[in-house]
Design a protein around this motif. Sequence first.
Motif, mmCIF file in Angstrom:
data_model
loop_
_atom_site.group_PDB
_atom_site.id
_atom_site.type_symbol
_atom_site.label_atom_id
_atom_site.label_comp_id
_atom_site.label_asym_id
_atom_site.label_seq_id
_atom_site.Cartn_x
_atom_site.Cartn_y
_atom_site.Cartn_z
ATOM 1 N N ARG A 119 0.794 -1.232 -0.001
ATOM 2 C CA ARG A 119 -0.021 0.092 -0.005
ATOM 3 C C ARG A 119 0.959 1.302 0.133
ATOM 4 N NH1 ARG A 119 -2.239 0.676 4.484
ATOM 5 N NH2 ARG A 119 -1.629 -1.059 5.660
ATOM 6 N N THR A 120 2.113 1.187 0.657
ATOM 7 C CA THR A 120 2.947 2.370 0.566
ATOM 8 C C THR A 120 4.381 2.056 0.732
ATOM 9 O OG1 THR A 120 3.353 4.414 1.828
ATOM 10 C CG2 THR A 120 2.590 2.505 3.024
ATOM 11 N N LEU A 121 5.105 2.774 0.086
ATOM 12 C CA LEU A 121 6.722 2.703 0.229
ATOM 13 C C LEU A 121 7.146 3.860 1.353
ATOM 14 C CD1 LEU A 121 7.737 1.698 -3.537
ATOM 15 C CD2 LEU A 121 7.441 0.354 -1.622
ATOM 16 N N ASP A 122 6.537 4.637 1.972
ATOM 17 C CA ASP A 122 6.887 5.916 2.421
ATOM 18 C C ASP A 122 7.359 5.089 3.926
ATOM 19 O OD1 ASP A 122 6.965 8.924 2.898
ATOM 20 O OD2 ASP A 122 6.080 8.407 4.587
ATOM 21 N N GLU A 123 8.782 5.600 4.122
ATOM 22 C CA GLU A 123 9.352 5.031 5.270
ATOM 23 C C GLU A 123 8.515 5.607 6.725
ATOM 24 O OE1 GLU A 123 13.728 4.971 7.293
ATOM 25 O OE2 GLU A 123 13.543 5.716 5.410
ATOM 26 N N LYS A 124 8.063 6.665 6.552
ATOM 27 C CA LYS A 124 7.304 7.345 7.743
ATOM 28 C C LYS A 124 5.993 6.471 8.238
ATOM 29 C CE LYS A 124 9.132 11.888 8.036
ATOM 30 N NZ LYS A 124 8.790 13.440 8.249
ATOM 31 N N GLN A 125 5.093 6.313 7.086
ATOM 32 C CA GLN A 125 4.125 5.575 7.102
ATOM 33 C C GLN A 125 4.489 4.111 7.646
ATOM 34 O OE1 GLN A 125 1.759 5.956 3.733
ATOM 35 N NE2 GLN A 125 1.841 8.105 3.382
ATOM 36 N N LEU A 126 5.568 3.510 7.155
ATOM 37 C CA LEU A 126 5.916 2.075 7.480
ATOM 38 C C LEU A 126 6.197 2.018 8.944
ATOM 39 C CD1 LEU A 126 7.981 1.113 4.440
ATOM 40 C CD2 LEU A 126 5.755 0.279 4.847
ATOM 41 N N GLN A 127 6.755 3.330 9.438
ATOM 42 C CA GLN A 127 7.359 3.095 10.838
ATOM 43 C C GLN A 127 5.926 3.005 11.827
ATOM 44 O OE1 GLN A 127 10.084 6.574 11.191
ATOM 45 N NE2 GLN A 127 11.725 5.219 10.352
ATOM 46 N N GLU A 128 5.169 4.123 11.276
ATOM 47 C CA GLU A 128 3.909 4.206 12.110
ATOM 48 C C GLU A 128 3.066 2.903 12.157
ATOM 49 O OE1 GLU A 128 1.881 7.391 10.212
ATOM 50 O OE2 GLU A 128 3.164 9.100 10.915
ATOM 51 N N ALA A 129 2.993 2.394 11.026
ATOM 52 C CA ALA A 129 2.276 1.291 10.857
ATOM 53 C C ALA A 129 2.993 -0.011 11.828
ATOM 54 C CB ALA A 129 2.125 0.531 9.510
ATOM 55 N N ALA A 130 4.167 -0.127 11.838
ATOM 56 C CA ALA A 130 4.688 -1.007 12.594
ATOM 57 C C ALA A 130 4.715 -0.593 13.996
ATOM 58 C CB ALA A 130 6.564 -0.945 12.474
ATOM 59 N N ASN A 131 4.718 0.367 14.616
ATOM 60 C CA ASN A 131 4.577 1.000 15.789
ATOM 61 C C ASN A 131 3.388 0.653 16.244
ATOM 62 O OD1 ASN A 131 7.462 1.618 16.201
ATOM 63 N ND2 ASN A 131 6.997 3.822 15.582
ATOM 64 N N GLN A 132 2.241 0.735 15.469
ATOM 65 C CA GLN A 132 0.937 0.421 15.850
ATOM 66 C C GLN A 132 0.694 -0.656 16.086
ATOM 67 O OE1 GLN A 132 -1.491 2.836 16.782
ATOM 68 N NE2 GLN A 132 -2.975 1.206 17.070
ATOM 69 N N GLN A 133 1.203 -1.862 15.192
ATOM 70 C CA GLN A 133 1.111 -2.906 15.404
ATOM 71 C C GLN A 133 1.694 -3.970 16.465
ATOM 72 O OE1 GLN A 133 -0.728 -5.117 13.520
ATOM 73 N NE2 GLN A 133 0.291 -7.282 13.817
ATOM 74 N N PHE A 134 2.823 -3.369 16.824
ATOM 75 C CA PHE A 134 3.431 -3.629 18.283
ATOM 76 C C PHE A 134 2.754 -3.217 19.337
ATOM 77 C CE2 PHE A 134 8.021 -5.013 17.999
ATOM 78 C CZ PHE A 134 7.881 -6.149 17.275
ATOM 79 N N ARG A 135 1.907 -1.853 19.310
ATOM 80 C CA ARG A 135 1.350 -1.506 20.473
ATOM 81 C C ARG A 135 -0.119 -2.481 20.607
ATOM 82 N NH1 ARG A 135 2.121 3.907 17.945
ATOM 83 N NH2 ARG A 135 3.550 5.218 19.645
ATOM 84 N N GLN A 136 -0.618 -2.729 19.563
ATOM 85 C CA GLN A 136 -1.725 -3.702 19.763
ATOM 86 C C GLN A 136 -1.127 -4.879 20.217
ATOM 87 O OE1 GLN A 136 -3.578 -3.833 15.672
ATOM 88 N NE2 GLN A 136 -4.381 -1.563 15.590
ATOM 89 N N LEU A 137 -0.181 -5.481 20.049
ATOM 90 C CA LEU A 137 0.210 -6.829 20.446
ATOM 91 C C LEU A 137 0.736 -6.667 21.649
ATOM 92 C CD1 LEU A 137 1.827 -8.039 17.123
ATOM 93 C CD2 LEU A 137 -0.322 -8.909 18.091
ATOM 94 N N GLY A 138 0.957 -5.423 22.460
ATOM 95 C CA GLY A 138 1.485 -5.341 23.763
ATOM 96 C C GLY A 138 3.251 -5.606 23.693
ATOM 97 N N ILE A 139 3.733 -5.247 22.864
ATOM 98 C CA ILE A 139 5.310 -5.183 22.797
ATOM 99 C C ILE A 139 5.831 -3.878 22.655
ATOM 100 C CG2 ILE A 139 7.123 -6.426 21.265
ATOM 101 C CD1 ILE A 139 5.221 -8.048 20.019
ATOM 102 N N GLU A 140 6.849 -3.695 23.690
ATOM 103 C CA GLU A 140 7.773 -2.616 23.434
ATOM 104 C C GLU A 140 8.258 -2.205 22.091
ATOM 105 O OE1 GLU A 140 11.868 -0.852 25.462
ATOM 106 O OE2 GLU A 140 11.069 -2.543 26.252
ATOM 107 N N LEU A 141 8.075 -0.976 21.796
ATOM 108 C CA LEU A 141 8.177 -0.453 20.512
ATOM 109 C C LEU A 141 9.994 -0.704 20.268
ATOM 110 C CD1 LEU A 141 6.346 2.745 19.862
ATOM 111 C CD2 LEU A 141 5.629 0.339 19.496
#
Length: 986
Positions: A119-141
Amino acid sequence: MKRSLELHELIEQWTLLPDELAWLSNKIRETRLGFAIGLKFFQQEHCFPAAANDVPPEAISHVAQQVEVDATEFENYDWDSRVARYHRQQIRELCGFRRSTASDIKFLCQWLEEAVIPRTLDEKQLQEAANQQFRQLGIELLTVKQLRKTIQTSLSNYEAKLYQRTFSQLSSSVQAALDALLKSPDKSASPDNAAPEDDISRFAFLKREPGAIGVKTLLQEVKKLQILRQVGLPDDLFQSLRAKHLQVYRTRAATESVWELRRHPVPIRYTLVAAFCWRRQQEVTDQLIDLLNGIIQKLNRRAEQRVAEEVFQDFKQVTGKHQLLYRIATVSLANPSGSIQEHIYPIASPQILQNIIQEFQSKGVTYRQRIHKVVHKSYKHHYRRMIAPILETLEFRSNNEFYQPIIAAIELLKRYVDSQQQFYDVKETIPLQGILSASQSDILLTIDAQGKPQIDRINYEIAVLQALRDALRSREVWVVGADRYRNPALDLPADFEEMRIDYYEALHQPTDSEAFVTALQQTMKCSLASLNDNLPNNSKVKLLNKKGGWIKLSPLTKQPEPEHLEALKTELVQRWPMTNLLDILKETDLRIGLTQCFKTMGTREVLEGETLQKRLLLCLYGLGTNTGLKRISNGTVDVSYDDLRYVKRRFIDADSLRQAIVQVANATFAARHPQIWGEGTVACASDSKQFGAWDTNLVTEWHRRYGGRGVMVYWHVERKSACIYSQLKTCSSSEVAAMIKGVLRHGTQMKVEKNYVDSHGQSEIGFAFCYLLGFELLPRLKAIGSQKLYRPEVGEANAYPNLQLILTRPIRWNLIRQQYDQIIKYATALRLGTADPEVILQRFTRSEIQHPTYQALIELGRAVKTIFLCRYLNLEELRQEIQEGLNVVESWNSANSFICYGKSGEMASNHRAEQELSLLSLHLLQMCLVYINTLMMQEVLSKEHWWQLMNTEDLRGITPLVYAHINPYGKFELNFEERLEIQLAA
């Protein structure tokens, strides 16, 4: 995390709750404070600060007061100690989080590769998506370094699979065709009369931009399209790849030479060249249509100019015609049996009568016949050779029943393309509706021996091409394989029916058309009533009974001049005299790291960081000042011209420049002190400026208003001189579309709620879309005198008695109700960017007056414009606000010439991409100037005696767009001890 916090943010985010204070009971001094700060930091960021300076100072003080520990104790807290590690483990458990493991990182890599990167190659958007995924899983960023490495791994894996998947879909014949494109020509075997493109590889020929509008250029583009189609790429090759992703690989291929492409591993080479061919096929198709439209317009325009010159030479103005005709009529009635020579010639000589006849002929059918005669001759002897390649290469279609005659006419032209007949067979059905206008029918249609209408084939071809141009521009006729001229149904969101509620909510509009109409109608009533009641007491606005109702608006009251701004500018000159513009760019990069936005377009990066940074800044400076890379390299000892060319080709593109501009703009907003610059603004002004440019391309046009050839740059500048968006456009393209695009696509943290424009940046369609998209369009109308106000309801002819002179018919609300869903669908397409605003607005032109959605949008725009006009006439402060906003754009335009001084500011390139890079680099340089000036002014005003001087008018007029202390050219050193090494003459 924000470095500066407001009081409410401190209270909401950094206040310890009772149970949290209980967790501190067994801790003292720095461990107590460190644990508390780590806890509150983790609750917000879901990670721990890497160092003490990552925590805002206000937050440290606020937490220190709550835990009753001195704030200076925080400096003694060792983040790498065993105690700190134990604290972090406690905080994770209290917050329900855990540390990441190798399997977590592997899972994140795979998840990004499969769910996010497509869906996107933008690094900032990828970082936000990764951080959001870890938050939902209860894992430290992850840390910044870990996260970047993970994203790079995901991107590498995604690309490797894409290369292999694409390669597996290419047959051996397609691979051979792609290899043939990269094959160097055999110059020894080339004949003496070989075409210019035969001296280069086919791939290099395909990369070339089209030249000036003409048949020769059109035939070259036809040849390109034929070469691309001969490759035979599968129709579904890149079906799963987004257009933005495909453009990345197309650009990567275009920046490499044939030699570099041949060195890639087989899957990478074929994927890059295939992506280039796929995208280039769409681009060449669009360029072919642009050339066709341009040639048709050129053919008509030149004929009109030639006939106008001839008419001007032959025509002798006859004065007093009405008096002459009256006297001739009187004498004729008085002497019905008299001779013409005896009674008429004494009043009007034969020469005067002949001049009257010539004047009538020059204005009537004869004039149009002369124009058509010139068009017919030019087309027959020169332009007609383009018709066969166009009909053979392009496939035209239409979704509108009304335009089917044009499609049928094109098929007729195809059948007779090789015929030598002057007329079509009598058995042929010749489509005329929608092709021949009434005036053309009088000139072109003749009657054959059987009494049937007939038309010369050449005349009919001309008429079909003229009708086709109008239909292509309004997108009612589209072309298979094009991008901008594609099927207009693809411009609208395909999932609108499924996502209908979500799309309405995103626009903040009700799903019920009646609720939408009622709210707008009520606003109209209130606005008209307010203007009607206040008009008798408004000395600045008068309604005059002339020209069907005329608005007379008094000039704005002159505002007081700021007293101390000149002294402030002088202080800048004294403290930072002759600051080099290159140093401004360098200082901005050292502070915010704008060069980090420029990534290599290749598969790896070999230049060292400091070397690349230096060369990037020199390239940006050479492009932005328009001095060129060769001039910059001549003045730099350790950097060659080839070095700069390499960096420009491999690292600098439009997307990277836009990211850097956004970064500088956001840094400027963050650096501003509210006491000096005021609170965050939500208003910007937009306007265009012409830059001279070479004209052997499709972008450069002659501008009537500015009287020269060039391109236009459309700026969006906020109230304190920060330009948030810029775009290259042709002189004839819509400023309304450019205005909407800038507001929707600027990408900065600024939220635009108001947009000031001049008369060219507004239209009734523009008012409608701006209202739907949630921001106010506030134009300064040049033709304010002739404006009219529409009535909100039928049957209220006597309402608003003070406005009767400028009131017109009621709004047709039923049209809006009927087309409400379609209106929202087009507004959603603009918001989502499924098509360019210029493409969408082309559908809604005056030539498409019968289009039902166009009619509804016009009515909506008239209602919104009426509301605006009521406010505009009622409030002088609104008129002043608009004037001030547009003055800021004028100041921005004046600074363009100061920075872009090379080659007299003329774009010395025939490539649109090169022109866009130069103008985006200019935008970046000017934004760096605004950023550094903001810091300089704040440093001066931080001194108490300077701050005491500033009054309300000074703060109103303060601007960072000053450059008396800037040297854009280079160093000026005069040393009488040094001489040029030239031998003296004997």
